[in-house]
Scaffold this motif. Structure first.
Motif, PDB file in Angstrom:
ATOM      1  N   SER A 172      -1.189   8.237  -0.177  1.00 17.53           N
ATOM      2  CA  SER A 172      -0.914   7.374   0.682  1.00 17.53           C
ATOM      3  C   SER A 172       0.313   7.697   1.873  1.00 17.53           C
ATOM      4  O   SER A 172       0.233   7.343   2.803  1.00 17.53           O
TER       5      SER A 172
ATOM      6  N   PHE B  59       0.836  -0.962   0.044  1.00 18.20           N
ATOM      7  CA  PHE B  59      -0.037  -0.133  -0.040  1.00 18.20           C
ATOM      8  C   PHE B  59       1.021   1.425   0.121  1.00 18.20           C
ATOM      9  O   PHE B  59       0.586   2.155  -0.635  1.00 18.20           O
TER      10      PHE B  59
ATOM     11  N   ARG C  51      -7.936   0.672  -1.231  1.00 16.62           N
ATOM     12  CA  ARG C  51      -7.418   1.244  -0.012  1.00 16.62           C
ATOM     13  C   ARG C  51      -8.104   1.030   1.253  1.00 16.62           C
ATOM     14  O   ARG C  51      -7.774   0.354   2.294  1.00 16.62           O
TER      15      ARG C  51
END
Length: 343
Positions: free
Chosen positions: A153, A83, A244
């Motif tokens: 992110s 991620f 996400r």
């Protein structure tokens, strides 16, 4: 040199997992041979009634917890590394495990800190697990709200780390004002433990781990696209925002529940995904997820076997062993500079 067949490696890892499980349940203050254990389980005949109690009500639940925690933390670590595209990301970067620690700290320390009780209040294992789950859940909800507002992110990573720092500060203040007995109990919890869970708690842990893995199974093909960034993922038809949310939800359930039941367990989530990449020589998450899960279970079983100090009535904190094993792995990877090739 021709690379080893990945299916063969997975099969070998599964065999090693079974052997590690038998080794784990056979070692302890009383050594019990794997043959006797298998005979007792399948034939129902034990040489001593005490050994039946030791194996069925203590060692097997503890070994299962080690497997579950190894699987959950390793998968969480792999998700966070993918991620954030950061090789040092782990299951604790969002502050969810710190939230679990805050819940337990309030249960154990708050009454002592404010002079309400002589020590940390109710120490029932269910109370500790529920307090940790509530704390982890509150932080998970907060991080999810931030993720809804923040699209970058790396910004989310910084926010998660700040959440963790703020929660740690609150825990430090509670620790400073609490009594010695309460502080000792919380310190022992913070060192991590795989034992002490009854079968009802093990079943709850199995259920939550299974639920936390569902988003991974449902979206495993999308993880490969995230390695090259959200723009590339969109060009492949992947919805980065949806993925996400699934990553945060999965990691929150896995890491939060494991911390609530077992305490914080270090380095498994960071080190194991890198070991899986080195052994299988791939970045394909369809292979990495099962490989990482199996390796995480094996490593935590072996660490727990060492922590039991076979032949002794003493048991080391599981965090002490996992840190001694995991820290050299991460340092070695940094020195070899393999991170740039993996991400």
């Amino acid at each position: 040199m021709k690379p080893t067949n990945p299916i063969f490696l997975l099969s070998a890892a599964l065999i090693l997992l079974v052997l590690s499980f038998l080794l784990n349940v056979s070692l302890g203050s009383v050594a019990i041979s794997p043959g006797e254990i298998l005979h007792g389980i399948f034939a129902g005949e034990w040489t001593k009634a005490s050994r039946e109690q030791i194996i069925l009500n203590y060692r097997i639940p503890k070994a299962l917890v080690a497997i579950l925690a190894g699987i959950g933390l390793s998968i969480s670590g792999l998700q966070m590394q993918t991620f954030f595209r950061n090789p040092l990301a782990g299951p604790f970067v969002l502050g969810i495990s710190s939230g679990a620690g805050l819940g337990v700290a309030i249960l154990m320390l708050a009454g002592s800190a404010f002079g309400l009780v002589a020590y940390g209040g109710a120490m029932n294992p269910w109370a500790i697990a529920i307090a940790g789950t509530i704390g982890a859940g509150l932080v998970l909800v907060t991080v999810s709200l931030v993720a809804w507002k923040v699209r970058d992110s790396m910004t989310l990573l910084i926010v998660g780390l700040m959440f963790g720092s703020a929660v740690s500060a609150i825990i430090s203040m509670l620790s400073y004002f609490s009594g010695a007995e309460a502080l000792k109990l919380f310190t022992i919890w913070s060192m991590g433990s795989l034992g002490g869970l009854v079968w009802d708690q093990v079943w709850v842990l199995i259920f939550v781990i299974a639920v936390g893995i569902i988003p991974v199974v449902a979206s495993v093909k999308s993880y490969n696209g995230m390695l090259l960034g959200e723009s590339y993922a969109k060009s492949m038809g992947i919805n980065p925002a949806r993925l996400r949310w699934l990553m945060i939800l999965s990691t929150g359930l896995l890491a939060g529940c494991i911390t609530a039941f077992c305490g914080p367990i270090a380095f498994i989530g960071i080190a194991v995904p890198h070991v899986a990449r080195m052994i299988w020589r791939t970045s394909d998450h369809r292979l990495l997820f099962p490989a990482t899960a199996i390796l995480g279970a094996i490593l935590l079983l072996l660490c727990d076997a060492v922590a039991q100090l076979p032949g002794s009535a003493q048991t080391l904190p599981i965090n002490a062993v996992t840190s001694l094993v995991g820290a050299p792995i991460v340092i070695g990877l940094v020195l070899k500079k393999n991170f740039s090739k993996e991400f």
